[in-house]
Design a protein around this motif. Structure first.
Motif, PDB file in Angstrom:
ATOM      1  N   PHE A 181       1.978   5.830  -3.067  1.00 11.28           N
ATOM      2  CA  PHE A 181       2.865   6.947  -2.747  1.00 11.28           C
ATOM      3  C   PHE A 181       3.598   7.320  -4.037  1.00 11.28           C
ATOM      4  CE2 PHE A 181       2.413   4.444   1.066  1.00 11.28           C
ATOM      5  CZ  PHE A 181       2.228   5.372   2.063  1.00 11.28           C
ATOM      6  N   THR A 187       6.109  11.916   1.629  1.00  9.95           N
ATOM      7  CA  THR A 187       6.742  10.769   2.267  1.00  9.95           C
ATOM      8  C   THR A 187       8.040  11.235   2.902  1.00  9.95           C
ATOM      9  OG1 THR A 187       5.804   9.343   0.564  1.00  9.95           O
ATOM     10  CG2 THR A 187       7.567   8.425   1.904  1.00  9.95           C
ATOM     11  N   VAL A 189      10.041   9.648   5.202  1.00 11.94           N
ATOM     12  CA  VAL A 189      11.046   8.661   5.596  1.00 11.94           C
ATOM     13  C   VAL A 189      12.038   8.462   4.461  1.00 11.94           C
ATOM     14  CG1 VAL A 189      11.425   6.288   6.347  1.00 11.94           C
ATOM     15  CG2 VAL A 189       9.389   7.515   7.095  1.00 11.94           C
ATOM     16  N   THR A 239       9.754  -3.000   7.345  1.00  7.01           N
ATOM     17  CA  THR A 239       8.767  -2.060   6.806  1.00  7.01           C
ATOM     18  C   THR A 239       9.356  -0.656   6.711  1.00  7.01           C
ATOM     19  OG1 THR A 239       7.024  -3.390   7.840  1.00  7.01           O
ATOM     20  CG2 THR A 239       6.424  -1.189   7.084  1.00  7.01           C
ATOM     21  N   LEU A 240      10.215  -0.293   7.664  1.00 11.41           N
ATOM     22  CA  LEU A 240      10.866   1.018   7.625  1.00 11.41           C
ATOM     23  C   LEU A 240      11.755   1.146   6.397  1.00 11.41           C
ATOM     24  CD1 LEU A 240      11.305   3.683   9.190  1.00 11.41           C
ATOM     25  CD2 LEU A 240      13.268   2.603  10.280  1.00 11.41           C
ATOM     26  N   LYS A 243       9.522   1.898   3.508  1.00 14.42           N
ATOM     27  CA  LYS A 243       9.103   3.302   3.529  1.00 14.42           C
ATOM     28  C   LYS A 243      10.227   4.210   3.027  1.00 14.42           C
ATOM     29  CE  LYS A 243       5.765   2.940   7.329  1.00 14.42           C
ATOM     30  NZ  LYS A 243       5.445   3.367   8.724  1.00 14.42           N
ATOM     31  N   ALA A 246      10.269   4.228  -0.643  1.00 14.67           N
ATOM     32  CA  ALA A 246       9.232   5.113  -1.175  1.00 14.67           C
ATOM     33  C   ALA A 246       9.694   6.557  -1.162  1.00 14.67           C
ATOM     34  CB  ALA A 246       7.950   4.966  -0.346  1.00 14.67           C
ATOM     35  N   GLY A 247      10.472   6.935  -0.138  1.00 19.88           N
ATOM     36  CA  GLY A 247      10.948   8.310  -0.058  1.00 19.88           C
ATOM     37  C   GLY A 247      12.112   8.602  -0.986  1.00 19.88           C
ATOM     38  N   SER A 255       1.778   0.298  -1.664  1.00 21.22           N
ATOM     39  CA  SER A 255       2.017  -0.380  -0.392  1.00 21.22           C
ATOM     40  C   SER A 255       0.724  -1.007   0.109  1.00 21.22           C
ATOM     41  CB  SER A 255       2.551   0.610   0.648  1.00 21.22           C
ATOM     42  OG  SER A 255       2.637   0.003   1.917  1.00 21.22           O
ATOM     43  N   ASP A 291       3.589  -6.157   2.588  1.00 21.02           N
ATOM     44  CA  ASP A 291       4.031  -6.442   3.958  1.00 21.02           C
ATOM     45  C   ASP A 291       3.358  -7.719   4.450  1.00 21.02           C
ATOM     46  OD1 ASP A 291       5.399  -6.100   6.251  1.00 21.02           O
ATOM     47  OD2 ASP A 291       4.261  -4.373   6.982  1.00 21.02           O
TER      48      ASP A 291
END
Length: 642
Positions: A181, A187, A189, A239-240, A243, A246-247, A255, A291
């Motif tokens: 990403f 992305t 999130v 995991t959220l 993410k 990443a955003g 990832s 992860d």
């Protein structure tokens, strides 16, 4: 407007069945080529039968090699019933041209003499010997093998995603499977989508700031941390959070899952680790997110059955080397997530690899309210729906559980043809998730129904009379999941638990079996889950929390998880007898306490059970009408200062 020729959906899509069909077509084509595209239907015969055809004057022509002969019959001979099977070709048309038969010759010299004699007697029109074709037989034999080899290489290249890169590796299997990403990737999130987890977000945001503005920290001699480990129960948002990084980071973000390193081929996992870090260094500053890192990060030397030098340990060794190998200014940070930090290798957790461990705990009541507000945005809800009420009704729920509740409530509302989701739909969704699906068609006899009603009424009565027992919300004798009845409570959210609180909870748990004893003077198998729960609590009090006077201030709990691999217990046989005795004593004391409470309020217990038999479901208001207001209830002031 002309259609877009670059549209991926309109492009050619490969299927393995296409390769199979291609091979079949090629083999059929080779077969036709080797037979000169002949559609005849020749039958196999013997030399003796051929001699019979020859003497009868039915043979028109014979062609032969050193070992095999082919027979062509005369047109009038096809009327003979003996040649019915070779009369027509594969298309079911009259086969007048032939060939009609073939057979093995045996002695070539004798066979030629017989043909010459028949030709002299005018019993055969012609015969000729065909030249041997070694090259043709060789080509026909080799082509199928070459095709299979080419097909195998083609399919391996397709499966590996192309074999052009990666240093000339044929199947590209050692390449990293990480998904990249970056700022060009959509992305969506961000930290706005992550409700609660304020402490975790603060530490994660600091890591993002390290990458965005490293000079701010390095200018005064600080070093950028190399890794951060997110630890917590399943569904809490690890995991959220990654993410969201990443955003927010606006840097390349690799990832992948820990299981992506594991492969049946030796050395592949280590190769993928090297390739992953090589790509990250080339795009630095960058973030690597692994992860479920426990798939490769388990402590070495624990799986003695398979030996110490297995593929997973090689992968872990390479990961340790890479994390400690790049320089402090390479601007590559590793994030990892797991819910089994106790099984990870100690070398992986040391400073210099994962410098920070961020614990992502289950959300408290305020965080649950925020999570509900996030997940309720896309749902059409009624205006009077109160998120504070929903947060209070879901103690112990993770973020994933709350998302499931919201989705289940929407499904229930749609099933009832509602235009919006209301409070009752959410309560039904919580019941569905916690207790299971209602089984109203389950056959329960009147005597069983009465026993279940008294059992659940016993739980409700004892919990109502005890100060530290969780307040009741709802009791039902409608079967749900694997249980015949259920009682819903709203437990107080505590950070520490005292002895009297645990004893009250145990007593309330034994209330169901005690009610059966008081009313029927006999007990049933319906208290299995209660016995399991109370035994676990009592054993924890004795062996883990040090709440037993006989054993004293000692615990046999091992937070490192190393005791899982030991075959011996950390206490002697004499201590084991003491533990068993104290556990049994604790449970029996609370059982007798529950019996005493129920005998004291036997009339109210009977009244409550009769109402439960009639209505099948009762609520807190029904208990207040029978017992009066519970004196131990406290006003909830959690949202008072908002």
């Amino acid at each position: 407007m002309a259609p877009n020729s670059n549209n991926k959906n309109s492009g050619f899509k490969y299927s393995p069945w296409m390769s199979l069909a291609t091979v079949i077509v090629i083999f059929i084509t080779i077969s036709f080529i080797s037979n000169g595209f002949d559609l005849s239907n020749p039958g196999k015969t013997s030399l003796s039968k051929f001699n019979q055809f020859l003497q009868a004057g039915q043979v028109d022509k014979v062609t032969f090699t050193n070992t095999k002969a082919t027979v062509f019959l005369k047109k009038e001979a096809l009327d003979d019933k003996n040649h019915e099977k070779v009369k027509n070709d594969y298309t079911n048309k009259l086969n007048t041209k032939g060939p009609h038969y073939y057979f093995e010759i045996g002695d070539l010299k004798t066979f030629q003499e017989n043909l010459a004699k028949a030709d002299a007697e005018k019993k055969i029109n012609s015969y000729e010997k065909e030249p041997e074709s070694f090259l043709g037989d060789l080509i026909v034999g080799i082509i199928p093998i070459l095709l299979l080899v080419v097909l195998w290489i083609f399919m391996m290249r397709r499966m590996s995603g192309g074999a052009g890169g990666g240093g000339g590796q044929i199947f590209n299997i050692g390449k990293s499977k990480a998904k990249l990403f970056d700022e060009k990737t959509d992305t969506r999130v961000t930290f706005e989508n992550v409700a609660g987890l304020e402490g975790a977000k603060e530490e994660i945001m600091e890591i993002v700031e390290f990458l965005k503005n490293p000079e701010k920290y390095t200018s005064i001699g600080g070093k950028i941390p190399k890794g951060a480990l997110l630890v917590g129960p399943p569904g809490t948002g690890k995991t959220l959070l990654a993410k969201a990084v990443a955003g927010e980071a606006k840097v390349p973000f690799f990832s992948l899952s820990g299981s992506d390193f594991v492969e049946m081929f030796v050395g592949v996992g280590a190769s993928r680790v090297r390739d992953l870090f090589k790509q990250a260094k080339e795009k630095a500053p960058a973030i690597i997110f692994i992860d479920e890192i426990d798939a490769v990060g388990r402590a070495r030397g624990k799986n003695s059955m398979t030996g110490g030098n297995d593929e997973r340990e090689n992968t872990l060794n390479q990961l340790l080397t890479e994390m400690d190998g790049f320089g402090t200014n390479s601007n590559v940070i590793v994030l990892a997530a797991t819910n089994r930090a106790d099984v990870l290798d100690k070398a992986l957790l040391r400073a210099g690899r994962f410098d920070r461990q961020i614990y992502v705990d289950l959300p408290d009541i305020r965080e649950r309210k925020q999570i509900f507000e996030v997940h309720l945005k896309p749902i059409k809800k009624s205006e009077e729906l109160d998120t504070e009420f929903l947060a209070k009704q879901t103690p112990g729920f993770s973020g994933a559980d709350i998302a499931n509740v919201c989705n289940e409530a929407a499904l229930i509302a749609a099933r009832k043809d509602k235009k919006a989701v209301d409070k009752q739909d959410f309560l039904d969704a919580v019941d569905r998730i916690v207790g299971g699906l209602e089984k109203k068609n389950k056959i329960v006899t009147p005597s069983e129904k009465k026993a279940i009603a008294y059992h659940e009424a016993g739980h409700a009565t004892v919990s109502w009379m005890l100060e530290h027992a969780a307040p009741l919300v709802k009791v039902t004798i409608v079967p749900r999941g694997q249980s015949l009845g259920a009682a819903w409570y709203l437990p107080e959210e505590r950070l520490i638990v005292r002895t009297d609180q645990m004893l009250d909870e145990m007593c309330a748990t034994m209330g169901g079996r005690a009610a059966e004893k008081v009313i029927f003077n006999e007990i049933s198998t319906g208290a299995l889950s209660d016995l399991e729960k109370v035994t676990r609590q009592a054993r924890a009090m004795v062996t883990i929390y040090g709440l037993n006077d006989k054993l004293g201030n000692i615990t046999y709990y091992d937070s490192s998880g190393q005791s899982e691999y030991n075959f011996s217990k950390p206490y002697s046989e004499d201590t084991a007898r003491v533990i068993d005795f104290e556990v049994s004593k604790l449970i029996e004391e609370q059982y007798q306490r529950a019996i005493h409470l129920l005998e004291t309020h036997k009339d109210k217990l009977t009244l409550l059970a009769n109402i439960l038999i009639e209505k099948e479901v009762i609520f807190k208001d029904d208990l207040e009408a029978i017992f009066g207001k519970r004196p131990f209830d406290k006003e909830d002031e959690i949202f008072a200062d908002k």
